[in-house]
Motif scaffolding. Sequence first.
Motif, PDB file in Angstrom:
ATOM      1  N   SER A   1      -3.751  -2.714 -16.475  1.00 21.32           N
ATOM      2  CA  SER A   1      -2.222  -3.225 -16.263  1.00 21.32           C
ATOM      3  C   SER A   1      -2.376  -4.458 -15.052  1.00 21.32           C
ATOM      4  O   SER A   1      -1.747  -5.099 -14.693  1.00 21.32           O
ATOM      5  N   GLY A   2      -3.794  -4.101 -14.246  1.00 20.89           N
ATOM      6  CA  GLY A   2      -3.925  -4.999 -13.195  1.00 20.89           C
ATOM      7  C   GLY A   2      -3.253  -4.245 -11.740  1.00 20.89           C
ATOM      8  O   GLY A   2      -3.729  -4.790 -10.604  1.00 20.89           O
ATOM      9  N   ASP A   3      -2.754  -2.962 -11.931  1.00 12.90           N
ATOM     10  CA  ASP A   3      -2.262  -2.232 -10.550  1.00 12.90           C
ATOM     11  C   ASP A   3      -3.561  -1.349 -10.264  1.00 12.90           C
ATOM     12  O   ASP A   3      -3.487  -0.239 -10.047  1.00 12.90           O
ATOM     13  N   TRP A   4      -4.766  -2.091  -9.856  1.00 12.48           N
ATOM     14  CA  TRP A   4      -5.608  -1.282  -9.089  1.00 12.48           C
ATOM     15  C   TRP A   4      -5.579  -0.685  -7.738  1.00 12.48           C
ATOM     16  O   TRP A   4      -6.104   0.579  -7.699  1.00 12.48           O
ATOM     17  N   GLN A   5      -4.607  -1.110  -7.130  1.00 15.03           N
ATOM     18  CA  GLN A   5      -4.289  -0.435  -5.816  1.00 15.03           C
ATOM     19  C   GLN A   5      -3.622   0.964  -5.916  1.00 15.03           C
ATOM     20  O   GLN A   5      -4.103   1.901  -5.518  1.00 15.03           O
ATOM     21  N   THR A   6      -2.725   1.119  -6.979  1.00 15.51           N
ATOM     22  CA  THR A   6      -2.006   2.453  -7.235  1.00 15.51           C
ATOM     23  C   THR A   6      -3.025   3.093  -7.739  1.00 15.51           C
ATOM     24  O   THR A   6      -2.997   4.433  -7.469  1.00 15.51           O
ATOM     25  N   ALA A   7      -3.837   2.770  -8.799  1.00 11.45           N
ATOM     26  CA  ALA A   7      -4.973   3.387  -9.326  1.00 11.45           C
ATOM     27  C   ALA A   7      -5.999   4.036  -8.301  1.00 11.45           C
ATOM     28  O   ALA A   7      -6.111   5.362  -8.505  1.00 11.45           O
ATOM     29  N   ALA A   8      -6.369   3.153  -7.485  1.00  9.66           N
ATOM     30  CA  ALA A   8      -7.302   3.946  -6.610  1.00  9.66           C
ATOM     31  C   ALA A   8      -6.534   4.858  -5.553  1.00  9.66           C
ATOM     32  O   ALA A   8      -7.379   5.893  -5.281  1.00  9.66           O
TER      33      ALA A   8
ATOM     34  N   GLU B   1     -16.560  10.531 -10.063  1.00 11.31           N
ATOM     35  CA  GLU B   1     -17.568   9.496  -9.843  1.00 11.31           C
ATOM     36  C   GLU B   1     -17.255   8.306 -10.985  1.00 11.31           C
ATOM     37  O   GLU B   1     -17.387   7.221 -10.851  1.00 11.31           O
ATOM     38  N   LEU B   2     -17.065   8.655 -12.276  1.00  7.58           N
ATOM     39  CA  LEU B   2     -16.640   7.807 -13.284  1.00  7.58           C
ATOM     40  C   LEU B   2     -15.523   6.972 -13.146  1.00  7.58           C
ATOM     41  O   LEU B   2     -15.628   5.677 -13.150  1.00  7.58           O
ATOM     42  N   MET B   3     -14.674   7.564 -12.510  1.00 10.35           N
ATOM     43  CA  MET B   3     -13.251   6.653 -12.210  1.00 10.35           C
ATOM     44  C   MET B   3     -13.592   5.835 -11.153  1.00 10.35           C
ATOM     45  O   MET B   3     -12.972   4.698 -10.847  1.00 10.35           O
ATOM     46  N   THR B   4     -14.199   6.219 -10.149  1.00  6.86           N
ATOM     47  CA  THR B   4     -14.651   5.470  -8.900  1.00  6.86           C
ATOM     48  C   THR B   4     -15.264   4.379  -9.165  1.00  6.86           C
ATOM     49  O   THR B   4     -15.059   3.181  -8.887  1.00  6.86           O
ATOM     50  N   ARG B   5     -16.151   4.324 -10.278  1.00  2.67           N
ATOM     51  CA  ARG B   5     -17.093   3.008 -10.542  1.00  2.67           C
ATOM     52  C   ARG B   5     -16.172   2.370 -11.384  1.00  2.67           C
ATOM     53  O   ARG B   5     -16.321   1.170 -11.500  1.00  2.67           O
ATOM     54  N   PHE B   6     -15.417   3.024 -12.252  1.00  2.00           N
ATOM     55  CA  PHE B   6     -14.338   2.343 -13.257  1.00  2.00           C
ATOM     56  C   PHE B   6     -13.597   1.151 -12.137  1.00  2.00           C
ATOM     57  O   PHE B   6     -13.149   0.070 -12.700  1.00  2.00           O
ATOM     58  N   LEU B   7     -13.260   1.683 -11.148  1.00  2.00           N
ATOM     59  CA  LEU B   7     -12.296   0.911 -10.163  1.00  2.00           C
ATOM     60  C   LEU B   7     -13.203   0.061  -9.088  1.00  2.00           C
ATOM     61  O   LEU B   7     -12.368  -0.732  -8.475  1.00  2.00           O
ATOM     62  N   ASP B   8     -14.555   0.248  -9.061  1.00  2.00           N
ATOM     63  CA  ASP B   8     -14.932  -0.512  -8.224  1.00  2.00           C
ATOM     64  C   ASP B   8     -16.445  -1.026  -8.595  1.00  2.00           C
ATOM     65  O   ASP B   8     -17.599  -0.415  -8.802  1.00  2.00           O
ATOM     66  N   PRO B   9     -16.070  -2.306  -9.573  1.00  2.00           N
ATOM     67  CA  PRO B   9     -17.494  -2.612 -10.299  1.00  2.00           C
ATOM     68  C   PRO B   9     -18.646  -2.968  -9.497  1.00  2.00           C
ATOM     69  O   PRO B   9     -19.555  -2.736 -10.036  1.00  2.00           O
ATOM     70  N   GLU B  10     -18.442  -3.340  -7.936  1.00  2.00           N
ATOM     71  CA  GLU B  10     -19.588  -3.342  -7.411  1.00  2.00           C
ATOM     72  C   GLU B  10     -20.590  -2.193  -6.993  1.00  2.00           C
ATOM     73  O   GLU B  10     -21.594  -2.068  -7.043  1.00  2.00           O
ATOM     74  N   LEU B  11     -19.594  -1.211  -7.024  1.00  2.00           N
ATOM     75  CA  LEU B  11     -20.271   0.057  -6.641  1.00  2.00           C
ATOM     76  C   LEU B  11     -21.095   0.638  -8.043  1.00  2.00           C
ATOM     77  O   LEU B  11     -22.228   0.829  -8.152  1.00  2.00           O
ATOM     78  N   ALA B  12     -20.341   0.292  -9.276  1.00  2.00           N
ATOM     79  CA  ALA B  12     -21.088   0.635 -10.535  1.00  2.00           C
ATOM     80  C   ALA B  12     -22.534  -0.196 -10.865  1.00  2.00           C
ATOM     81  O   ALA B  12     -23.482   0.337 -11.233  1.00  2.00           O
TER      82      ALA B  12
ATOM     83  N   ALA C   1       0.938  -1.096  -0.011  1.00  2.00           N
ATOM     84  CA  ALA C   1      -0.234  -0.075   0.047  1.00  2.00           C
ATOM     85  C   ALA C   1       1.044   1.255   0.123  1.00  2.00           C
ATOM     86  O   ALA C   1       0.569   2.052  -0.790  1.00  2.00           O
ATOM     87  N   ALA C   2       2.047   1.241   0.768  1.00  2.00           N
ATOM     88  CA  ALA C   2       2.798   2.366   0.850  1.00  2.00           C
ATOM     89  C   ALA C   2       3.647   2.797  -0.567  1.00  2.00           C
ATOM     90  O   ALA C   2       3.613   3.934  -1.029  1.00  2.00           O
ATOM     91  N   ARG C   3       3.838   1.716  -1.187  1.00  2.00           N
ATOM     92  CA  ARG C   3       4.423   1.794  -2.498  1.00  2.00           C
ATOM     93  C   ARG C   3       3.457   2.252  -3.785  1.00  2.00           C
ATOM     94  O   ARG C   3       3.948   3.099  -4.323  1.00  2.00           O
ATOM     95  N   ALA C   4       2.451   1.741  -3.440  1.00  2.00           N
ATOM     96  CA  ALA C   4       1.172   2.239  -4.291  1.00  2.00           C
ATOM     97  C   ALA C   4       0.965   3.954  -3.979  1.00  2.00           C
ATOM     98  O   ALA C   4       0.760   4.739  -5.003  1.00  2.00           O
ATOM     99  N   ARG C   5       0.973   4.245  -2.766  1.00  2.00           N
ATOM    100  CA  ARG C   5       0.613   5.390  -2.485  1.00  2.00           C
ATOM    101  C   ARG C   5       1.798   6.657  -2.835  1.00  2.00           C
ATOM    102  O   ARG C   5       1.558   7.538  -3.234  1.00  2.00           O
TER     103      ARG C   5
END
Length: 526
Positions: A222-229, A247-258, A2-6
């Motif tokens: 690329s599969g790096d969802w954590q860094t994207a979030a 809002e669009l990008m949040t839903r893009f990263l969170d399919p359940e929310l979408a 998580a620290a690396r992603a941040r």
Amino acid sequence: MAARARKAALIGLMVLFSTAKTIAEEPLSAIDWLSQSVVLPSAIGVSSPIAHDRAVVGAISTTPLATDALPETVTAFSLDAASLDAVGLLSSSKTGLPRLLWGAGKTDAILAQINRQRTETLPALQALLITVLLAEAEPPADAGPSGRMLLGRIDKLLSMGALDQAMAMMQSAGDRREPELFRRLFDVALLTGAEDRACRRMMSSASLSPALSARIFCLARSGDWQTAAVTLQTAQAIGQISPQDAELMTRFLDPELAETSAPLPMPSPVTPLELRMFEAIGEPLPIANLPLAFAHSDLNENTGWKSRLEAAERLSRAGVISPNLLLGFYTQQKPAASGGVWERVKAFQTFEDALASGAAERIAPALQAVMTAMQTAELEVVFAELFAQRLAAVPLDGPGADLVIRLQLLSSGYQELTKDKTSADPKLNFALALAGGQVKSAAAPDLMAAAIAAAWDAPEMPPEIEQMRNEKRTGELILVAAERILTGAEGQFGDVTIGLAILRDLGMEDVLRRTALELILLERRG
């Protein structure tokens, strides 16, 4: 982890925010739907890397865009900085156009004329415009090293839906990582299903700085969802993203929310990047209402047959895909319903079956039905290219024979296929004389035909056209001719005469005849 992603997210955001002023000052493109996928180091035409003297011209890949929009290798050689605008796909020997295509013309005036060209026009004029845009030619004397002419030509191709041609032009320009060119290349990749390779190139290039939305999109792909979030959360925390984009990008990263949220409003204009994000969250946008370039995204195998058919029809009508591609979609399977595009599919398949039988009594009614269907979709010329030659061997008489003549006149083989043919129809008889270069010997059946015939009488040209001719501004003359012809088709018949006379004066006899035949036979009136 998580620290690396941040940390990665913060570094990326620092780069983005340090150049935010540059993005805000960026001039709008001639097309308003380009994605803000990369941070531009400066306004094009001031000190853009596109002007660097390391510009190169590359060999053109023939790989279809639908499977590979970003070829790995490009053979290159150096050019002077000022020569980048000379990049083209078609040599003078292939086009018949002079290398000094723009003569004494001025860059701003030429680009304005290019932007004014209609994207829906007569097929012969569409093909001519694409030829001019793809031509190798010396840039105007005032063009400088900015590359504005190249970008203007590419943008017009994009607005016409000519993505394959635009991509090939960008490949020819060499360094695909130059921000302005890559921005366009990235959008073409998004529209043709090659976004993963485009993302890899963008994220691995030191010369490109991905904008926030593109960075998040590519990290997720690329599969790096954590860094994207984390990137998105940080941008929201410091107020560097609009609520709509967040809002669009949040839903893009969170399919359940979408899945559990109300549908998002459709942005205006829609960019290719937004199109892909909306598609990913299960809210695909209606392509039919979007600019023509977006139709390419409906050609992929994951799209329903009806959408693929409608997209292929739009792109065929624009003359930017092969007629055989439409043939493939029309014959893919039996129509699943009735009305609209299904009626055209049914008529097309019925005609193909009749033609294969060789029975004139089946072919004649099937041809009449399919031609009515093709006229509804303004696809007569595409249909003519597919079947005019094959119909030459079919022994039809009466209305069927005239219909075959009409198709043959609309095809690229109009001269050979209609040699020695006659018709009792005055309009067809005039068209046959026109095809054979004998227009002055034929009676004009209507005002349009009379305006066409007058182009062979060397009409007096307006002063501005005479000036262009004296200054050898051939490219502009072609664009003015197309504009005049289309204005004339709406009722100003004198403009038809002037436009066609310009083409005749330039020695463009084949384009002249095909345009005139389409004016007579397609009856387009704006």
